[in-house]
Design a protein around this motif. Sequence first.
Motif, PDB file in Angstrom:
ATOM      1  N   ALA A 149       1.770  12.262   7.718  1.00  0.00           N
ATOM      2  CA  ALA A 149       0.396  11.833   6.679  1.00  0.00           C
ATOM      3  C   ALA A 149      -0.794  11.102   6.726  1.00  0.00           C
ATOM      4  O   ALA A 149      -1.523  11.039   6.355  1.00  0.00           O
ATOM      5  CB  ALA A 149       1.770  11.185   5.352  1.00  0.00           C
ATOM      6  N   GLU A 150      -0.396  10.297   8.329  1.00  0.00           N
ATOM      7  CA  GLU A 150      -1.500  10.037   8.460  1.00  0.00           C
ATOM      8  C   GLU A 150      -2.669  10.574   8.504  1.00  0.00           C
ATOM      9  O   GLU A 150      -3.732  10.358   9.078  1.00  0.00           O
ATOM     10  CB  GLU A 150      -1.293   8.767   9.526  1.00  0.00           C
ATOM     11  CG  GLU A 150      -2.712   7.517   9.534  1.00  0.00           C
ATOM     12  CD  GLU A 150      -2.881   6.058   8.266  1.00  0.00           C
ATOM     13  OE1 GLU A 150      -3.647   5.710   8.304  1.00  0.00           O
ATOM     14  OE2 GLU A 150      -1.874   6.312   7.688  1.00  0.00           O
ATOM     15  N   GLY A 186       2.082   2.614   1.880  1.00  0.00           N
ATOM     16  CA  GLY A 186       1.812   1.742   1.152  1.00  0.00           C
ATOM     17  C   GLY A 186       0.190   1.440   0.925  1.00  0.00           C
ATOM     18  O   GLY A 186      -0.460   1.450   0.403  1.00  0.00           O
ATOM     19  N   HIS A 187       0.068   0.330   2.484  1.00  0.00           N
ATOM     20  CA  HIS A 187      -1.623   0.386   2.749  1.00  0.00           C
ATOM     21  C   HIS A 187      -2.127   1.869   3.011  1.00  0.00           C
ATOM     22  O   HIS A 187      -3.138   1.698   2.330  1.00  0.00           O
ATOM     23  CB  HIS A 187      -1.125  -0.399   3.693  1.00  0.00           C
ATOM     24  CG  HIS A 187      -2.438  -0.723   3.927  1.00  0.00           C
ATOM     25  ND1 HIS A 187      -3.471  -1.623   3.721  1.00  0.00           N
ATOM     26  CD2 HIS A 187      -3.420  -0.671   5.040  1.00  0.00           C
ATOM     27  CE1 HIS A 187      -4.882  -1.966   3.932  1.00  0.00           C
ATOM     28  NE2 HIS A 187      -4.943  -1.022   5.011  1.00  0.00           N
ATOM     29  N   THR A 188      -1.683   2.465   3.548  1.00  0.00           N
ATOM     30  CA  THR A 188      -1.605   4.224   3.645  1.00  0.00           C
ATOM     31  C   THR A 188      -0.919   4.773   3.289  1.00  0.00           C
ATOM     32  O   THR A 188       0.374   4.106   3.832  1.00  0.00           O
ATOM     33  CB  THR A 188      -2.545   4.190   4.710  1.00  0.00           C
ATOM     34  OG1 THR A 188      -1.215   3.994   5.835  1.00  0.00           O
ATOM     35  CG2 THR A 188      -3.602   3.004   5.670  1.00  0.00           C
ATOM     36  N   ALA A 189      -0.726   6.079   2.747  1.00  0.00           N
ATOM     37  CA  ALA A 189       0.423   7.583   3.124  1.00  0.00           C
ATOM     38  C   ALA A 189       1.299   6.643   4.690  1.00  0.00           C
ATOM     39  O   ALA A 189       2.890   7.936   3.920  1.00  0.00           O
ATOM     40  CB  ALA A 189       0.067   8.488   2.422  1.00  0.00           C
ATOM     41  N   GLY A 190       0.104   7.429   5.636  1.00  0.00           N
ATOM     42  CA  GLY A 190       0.897   7.678   6.577  1.00  0.00           C
ATOM     43  C   GLY A 190       1.323   5.943   7.821  1.00  0.00           C
ATOM     44  O   GLY A 190       1.176   6.320   8.790  1.00  0.00           O
ATOM     45  N   HIS A 191       1.275   5.053   6.234  1.00  0.00           N
ATOM     46  CA  HIS A 191       1.499   3.659   7.142  1.00  0.00           C
ATOM     47  C   HIS A 191       3.278   3.556   8.077  1.00  0.00           C
ATOM     48  O   HIS A 191       3.914   4.314   7.457  1.00  0.00           O
ATOM     49  CB  HIS A 191       2.038   2.468   6.573  1.00  0.00           C
ATOM     50  CG  HIS A 191       1.365   1.189   7.323  1.00  0.00           C
ATOM     51  ND1 HIS A 191       2.171   0.370   8.377  1.00  0.00           N
ATOM     52  CD2 HIS A 191       0.306   0.317   7.793  1.00  0.00           C
ATOM     53  CE1 HIS A 191       2.609  -0.511   8.134  1.00  0.00           C
ATOM     54  NE2 HIS A 191       0.604  -0.845   7.819  1.00  0.00           N
ATOM     55  N   ILE A 211      10.801  -6.412  14.448  1.00  0.00           N
ATOM     56  CA  ILE A 211      10.123  -5.586  13.895  1.00  0.00           C
ATOM     57  C   ILE A 211       8.823  -5.583  13.780  1.00  0.00           C
ATOM     58  O   ILE A 211       8.234  -7.499  13.680  1.00  0.00           O
ATOM     59  CB  ILE A 211      10.347  -5.146  12.372  1.00  0.00           C
ATOM     60  CG1 ILE A 211      12.268  -4.535  11.982  1.00  0.00           C
ATOM     61  CG2 ILE A 211       9.333  -4.435  11.483  1.00  0.00           C
ATOM     62  CD1 ILE A 211      12.271  -4.632  10.842  1.00  0.00           C
ATOM     63  N   LEU A 212       7.616  -4.663  14.373  1.00  0.00           N
ATOM     64  CA  LEU A 212       6.396  -5.029  13.995  1.00  0.00           C
ATOM     65  C   LEU A 212       6.120  -4.630  13.047  1.00  0.00           C
ATOM     66  O   LEU A 212       6.057  -3.251  13.095  1.00  0.00           O
ATOM     67  CB  LEU A 212       5.782  -4.270  15.273  1.00  0.00           C
ATOM     68  CG  LEU A 212       6.289  -5.023  16.713  1.00  0.00           C
ATOM     69  CD1 LEU A 212       5.359  -4.518  18.198  1.00  0.00           C
ATOM     70  CD2 LEU A 212       5.843  -6.694  16.982  1.00  0.00           C
ATOM     71  N   ALA A 213       5.556  -4.814  11.886  1.00  0.00           N
ATOM     72  CA  ALA A 213       5.098  -4.135  10.647  1.00  0.00           C
ATOM     73  C   ALA A 213       3.694  -3.873  10.035  1.00  0.00           C
ATOM     74  O   ALA A 213       3.606  -3.308   9.418  1.00  0.00           O
ATOM     75  CB  ALA A 213       6.191  -5.037   9.582  1.00  0.00           C
ATOM     76  N   GLY A 214       3.217  -4.092  11.495  1.00  0.00           N
ATOM     77  CA  GLY A 214       1.849  -3.898  10.510  1.00  0.00           C
ATOM     78  C   GLY A 214       1.328  -4.460  10.136  1.00  0.00           C
ATOM     79  O   GLY A 214       1.522  -5.156   9.868  1.00  0.00           O
ATOM     80  N   GLN A 215       0.453  -3.536   8.817  1.00  0.00           N
ATOM     81  CA  GLN A 215      -0.234  -4.063   7.268  1.00  0.00           C
ATOM     82  C   GLN A 215       0.831  -4.127   6.307  1.00  0.00           C
ATOM     83  O   GLN A 215       0.320  -3.224   5.391  1.00  0.00           O
ATOM     84  CB  GLN A 215      -1.569  -3.304   7.048  1.00  0.00           C
ATOM     85  CG  GLN A 215      -2.592  -4.358   7.054  1.00  0.00           C
ATOM     86  CD  GLN A 215      -3.670  -3.985   6.906  1.00  0.00           C
ATOM     87  OE1 GLN A 215      -4.482  -3.560   7.778  1.00  0.00           O
ATOM     88  NE2 GLN A 215      -4.752  -4.249   5.637  1.00  0.00           N
ATOM     89  N   GLU A 275       8.923  -4.904  -8.867  1.00  0.00           N
ATOM     90  CA  GLU A 275       9.667  -3.634  -8.087  1.00  0.00           C
ATOM     91  C   GLU A 275      10.221  -3.738  -7.052  1.00  0.00           C
ATOM     92  O   GLU A 275       8.958  -3.315  -6.411  1.00  0.00           O
ATOM     93  CB  GLU A 275       9.050  -2.922  -8.976  1.00  0.00           C
ATOM     94  CG  GLU A 275       9.557  -1.418  -9.279  1.00  0.00           C
ATOM     95  CD  GLU A 275      10.159  -0.818 -10.001  1.00  0.00           C
ATOM     96  OE1 GLU A 275      11.016  -0.320  -9.488  1.00  0.00           O
ATOM     97  OE2 GLU A 275      10.470  -1.460 -10.906  1.00  0.00           O
ATOM     98  N   PRO A 276      11.322  -3.207  -6.725  1.00  0.00           N
ATOM     99  CA  PRO A 276      11.467  -3.136  -5.417  1.00  0.00           C
ATOM    100  C   PRO A 276      10.687  -1.705  -4.517  1.00  0.00           C
ATOM    101  O   PRO A 276      10.578  -0.619  -5.641  1.00  0.00           O
ATOM    102  CB  PRO A 276      13.171  -2.895  -4.874  1.00  0.00           C
ATOM    103  CG  PRO A 276      13.601  -2.655  -5.940  1.00  0.00           C
ATOM    104  CD  PRO A 276      12.793  -3.052  -7.350  1.00  0.00           C
ATOM    105  N   ASP A 277      10.048  -2.233  -3.418  1.00  0.00           N
ATOM    106  CA  ASP A 277       9.996  -0.596  -2.277  1.00  0.00           C
ATOM    107  C   ASP A 277      10.885   0.015  -2.208  1.00  0.00           C
ATOM    108  O   ASP A 277      12.196  -0.691  -1.887  1.00  0.00           O
ATOM    109  CB  ASP A 277       8.330  -0.716  -1.518  1.00  0.00           C
ATOM    110  CG  ASP A 277       7.529  -0.926  -2.253  1.00  0.00           C
ATOM    111  OD1 ASP A 277       7.152  -0.330  -3.447  1.00  0.00           O
ATOM    112  OD2 ASP A 277       6.783  -2.151  -1.897  1.00  0.00           O
TER     113      ASP A 277
END
Length: 237
Positions: free
Chosen positions: A113-114, A156-161, A174-178, A206-208
């Motif tokens: 996706a990214e 979330g931040h991008t479609a392919g995060h 966990i390395l969760a990035g952005q 609203e949960p993800d």
Amino acid sequence: MGAATAPALRRLDLGWFVRPGAETADGRPRVEPAFGYLVRHGGELLLFDTGIGEADEETDAHYRPHRRPLREALAAAGVAPDEITLVANCHLHFDHIGGNPLFARTPILAQAAELALVRAGEHTPEPLVGFPGARYEELAGEAEIRPGLWIVPTPGHTAGHQSLVVRRPGGTVILAGQTHASASDFAAARLAATAAAEGALPPLPEPDGWPARLLEFDPRRVLFAHDASVWEAGSAS
């Protein structure tokens, strides 16, 4: 230092940028760090995010970045670029892939996706992605890339995060990035899930779906791309 003796997880300071007030929650400019993470796992060295790349004049004027070259940051950690056997980026915006061109022919993991966003144009500067020898390995969702090492989609931040889950004897990291702007924001999302599970009445956030999947790994620590703070289990759960 070399792969055999490098710390199991080392944060790399790769510079900073100024996020304009139009992009912050309180409307004020905020100076944010840009971090990469060096991970020693199973005798290999993996790099998660590679720093702030050269963008166009408009983008540089917007974010006013101060770049620390990745080669310099790796040298301070006692590591040479050719010791890195695998690269992953949380997503392919310019502030996470600046050092990717150092890794011609080294596998770089990215979500399909990214990469689709990149191919559609205007997602990131082409030379940072399509450099000579670029070798992207396209993932279509969650993957255990090595025993105990998982890539998990966190859109979330991008479609392919994507995020990186590192299973270790002392607890999962966990390395969760952005995924979130800060560790505090992650803690708030975690508490919202706890509140819902314990029967708190609405309205609630609203949960993800993806935070629930990350939490199934029972993380001990969660680290972020643009925040020096670290979420730790039990500190805000």
